[in-house]
Design an enzyme around this catalytic site. Structure first.
Site: not given
Length: 281
Positions: A108-110
């Protein structure tokens, strides 16, 4: 059982004793997003709704302005992951060549691959005025989300992003182990169905960080409702983007952090007081 769910054996200690059993857990895969043959990003995510993910990621990252600019999209399963292969027009491909990055992001690295502070906190897109909603609308939207979270009901380990309108209730809902991925998938689903985000509410089952606001702004969503709290930077970004940010939204109520004028019932003095406190230090 879908490819997004696996059965894991586990040993449980409860009430002073051990027991054996199993649990459904979400699958997590390395997902490469490629454009015209070059890898742009590698994200860890849930292997479902991947066409939505590819399109939504491309829109939120500003790689394309519309879904139609992606000339073709193929999802290819590899031995060690999945590749979303997209082909753009030559002029867009040339622009991509200038900013291509080769990254491997955690779940989920944004902000994976961002290489400057200025880019990380870039000014968001300004959203349109949109429509106004009553508190009962927000409560109805929240209540409609949980029954549709099929993957989370099975695993209790994924986030959801959904879009709700008064006329249609939940228009689309997408799930992923990464909250940013879930929102990108939702953006892709709305783009493919030509659904205008300014007509409804974007709902998040996660906390609200700055990149979530940036993605919502890129979608043109004027109202974002989240079950958890926002960060201070997310509040400032929502204020600048013109987004009504509603958070800590539970069955007993919610909190409005920015632009309360879209929520029916806020009186003028409350709006004025709210506006004075939105610029978080």
């Amino acid at each position: 059982m879908s490819d997004a769910v696996r059965i894991a054996n586990r040993l449980v200690w409860r009430d002073g004793a051990f027991s054996e059993g199993s649990r459904r857990v979400p699958e997590e895969s390395a997902i490469a997003l490629t454009y015209n043959g070059g890898t742009h990003a590698v994200m860890m995510g849930t292997p479902q709704d991947l066409a939505d993910f590819g399109i939504g990621f491309s829109l939120s990252e500003g790689i394309v302005d519309t879904a139609d600019e992606i000339r073709s999209l193929d999802v290819v399963e590899l031995d060690d992951g999945i590749e979303i292969r997209m082909w753009l027009a030559p002029e867009l491909a040339a622009r991509m060549a200038e900013r291509r990055r080769h990254i491997a992001g955690p779940t989920g690295c944004g902000l994976c691959g961002i290489d400057s502070i200025a880019e990380a906190v870039r000014a968001p897109s300004l959203v349109s005025e949109g429509r106004r909603f009553a508190p009962r609308d927000i409560m109805a939207a929240l209540a409609a989300v949980e029954p549709l979270q099929q993957l989370n009901r099975e695993t209790r380990a994924v986030h959801a992003a959904a879009f709700w309108t008064p006329a249609r209730s939940i228009v689309a809902l997408r799930e992923d182990v990464g909250r940013h991925n879930a929102l990108d998938k939702l953006a892709g689903a709305l783009a493919q169905s030509h659904t205008a985000a300014h007509e409804g509410i974007v709902l998040l089952t996660s906390r609200v960080s700055v990149e979530m606001v940036q993605k919502a702004a890129a979608m043109g969503a004027p109202v974002v409702v989240a079950v958890s709290a926002p960060t201070a930077l997310a509040i400032r970004m929502a204020q600048a983007a013109g987004i009504t940010l509603v958070a800590v939204a539970r069955s007993d109520g919610f909190e409005i952090f920015t632009h309360p004028e879209r929520i029916i019932g806020a009186d003028e003095s409350a709006r004025s007081s709210q506006a004075d406190t939105m610029h978080v230090a």
